[in-house]
Design an enzyme around this catalytic site. Structure first.
Site, PDB file in Angstrom:
ATOM      1  N   ARG A 154     -20.285 126.688 -12.470  1.00 52.91           N
ATOM      2  CA  ARG A 154     -21.018 125.541 -11.958  1.00 52.91           C
ATOM      3  C   ARG A 154     -21.273 125.815 -10.474  1.00 52.91           C
ATOM      4  NH1 ARG A 154     -16.653 123.447 -15.007  1.00 52.91           N
ATOM      5  NH2 ARG A 154     -17.321 122.315 -16.888  1.00 52.91           N
ATOM      6  N   HIS A 248     -27.839 125.457 -12.379  1.00 54.87           N
ATOM      7  CA  HIS A 248     -27.270 125.338 -13.726  1.00 54.87           C
ATOM      8  C   HIS A 248     -28.013 126.219 -14.730  1.00 54.87           C
ATOM      9  CE1 HIS A 248     -23.876 122.888 -14.803  1.00 54.87           C
ATOM     10  NE2 HIS A 248     -24.376 122.621 -15.985  1.00 54.87           N
ATOM     11  N   ARG A 251     -26.191 129.333 -15.376  1.00 52.84           N
ATOM     12  CA  ARG A 251     -25.011 129.057 -16.211  1.00 52.84           C
ATOM     13  C   ARG A 251     -25.421 129.009 -17.678  1.00 52.84           C
ATOM     14  NH1 ARG A 251     -19.784 126.594 -16.354  1.00 52.84           N
ATOM     15  NH2 ARG A 251     -19.627 124.745 -17.676  1.00 52.84           N
ATOM     16  N   HIS A 274     -15.310 124.360 -20.833  1.00 53.13           N
ATOM     17  CA  HIS A 274     -15.568 123.159 -21.621  1.00 53.13           C
ATOM     18  C   HIS A 274     -14.283 122.704 -22.316  1.00 53.13           C
ATOM     19  CE1 HIS A 274     -20.131 124.153 -22.123  1.00 53.13           C
ATOM     20  NE2 HIS A 274     -19.860 123.585 -20.977  1.00 53.13           N
TER      21      HIS A 274
END
Length: 302
Positions: A154, A248, A251, A274
């Site tokens: 991030r 992002h 990512r 996650h």
């Protein structure tokens, strides 16, 4: 103009935010969005003479209808508000400040699944090659882009890196993610090489005083998320990439390209940080969409 939340409602909101910050270690951005959601609800409640700890299920449905019809807020925004409200009223119930949870019988709105924006591997190569590495800022940006793509960070994780977070001998970077959860991510040889070159040639020129910040701004301080967003947009223009990029996006490219090349979904979950595998599963849909497009483009009978 809608009145401000009553002092009683404001105290409840502040107390809950303090409690979940201690329990869950949520980011400032998440806490800010939760505060905004509840304060807007409290303002609506002040107009309708109902305080947050006296809200019924009917009141909540009426407010949801108001959000949809008059404010025209999206299903995603409403789902976030409901998630925030459920946590808020669960806390009030646990603290014995209410007897019934008004969110208990409220269903979240159906959301249309949107696939995250990504880049092709060729686009990534063009983006990585865009910065002028003869300039200290360009070399810094090239290294940041390399690490962002190599590790799937991030942007806040990237800008908060300090020297002690990187172990070049072991080839890993330590990241403090959401909820203060720590994870170790392999750097890869390419990113490690760029990091060594940056540390040797550019970082000393950017620092104006001793600091452990890995990627200082041109003022020598920690770079903000917004600054890096502007930098990545600039290099996308230089590279001739017309897509609306954000930090992002790399990512997403990191995860999509790993899955395209056969990576196990649970490994990708760990690398991304996650907590729920279902969040990672969206990238399998991205990969499937890519295969469909390739089939339609190249198969003679598609």
């Amino acid at each position: 103009m809608a009145p401000k939340p009553t002092p009683q409602d404001q105290t409840l909101i502040d107390s809950w935010l303090d409690a979940i910050w201690i329990e869950k270690g949520l980011s400032d951005a998440t806490l800010s969005s939760y505060r905004t959601d509840l304060e807007l609800f409290a303002r609506w409640g002040a107009v309708h003479k109902v305080s947050l700890d006296r809200v019924s299920g009917g009141d909540l449905r009426q407010y949801l209808a108001f959000r949809l019809q008059e404010q025209q807020l999206s299903a995603r925004s409403t789902a976030r508000f409901l998630s925030c409200s459920r946590s808020f009223y669960a806390w009030l119930l646990r603290e014995s400040r209410i007897k019934q949870d008004p969110t208990a019988l409220i269903e979240s709105p159906k959301q249309r699944r949107t696939l995250p924006k990504s880049l092709t591997e060729r686009d990534v190569e063009r983006l990585l090659a865009a910065p002028d590495i003869g300039d200290p800022l360009g070399l810094r940006d090239r290294t940041m882009l390399e690490i962002l793509y190599a590790c799937g960070l991030r942007v806040s994780e990237l800008t908060h890196l300090v020297l002690s977070d990187v172990n070049l001998r072991q080839g890993v970077v330590r990241v403090l993610g959401k909820g203060s959860k720590e994870r170790l991510i392999p750097l890869g040889d390419e990113a490690a090489n760029w990091l060594q070159r940056y540390a040797r040639e550019a970082r000393p020129l950017l620092l104006q005083s001793p600091s452990d910040v890995l990627f200082p701004s041109k003022r020598g301080s920690r770079m903000t998320r917004q600054t890096f967003w502007h930098r990545i947009k600039h290099w996308a223009l230089v590279a001739g990439i017309e897509k609306d990029l954000s930090p992002h996006t790399l990512r997403h490219a990191f995860a999509t390209h790993l899955i395209n090349h056969g990576a196990d979904l649970r490994v990708v979950q760990l690398l991304l940080g996650h907590s729920d595998l279902s969040t990672t599963q969206i990238y399998t849909h991205v990969a499937i969409e890519r295969m469909k497009n390739l089939h339609a483009e190249h198969h003679p009978r598609a």
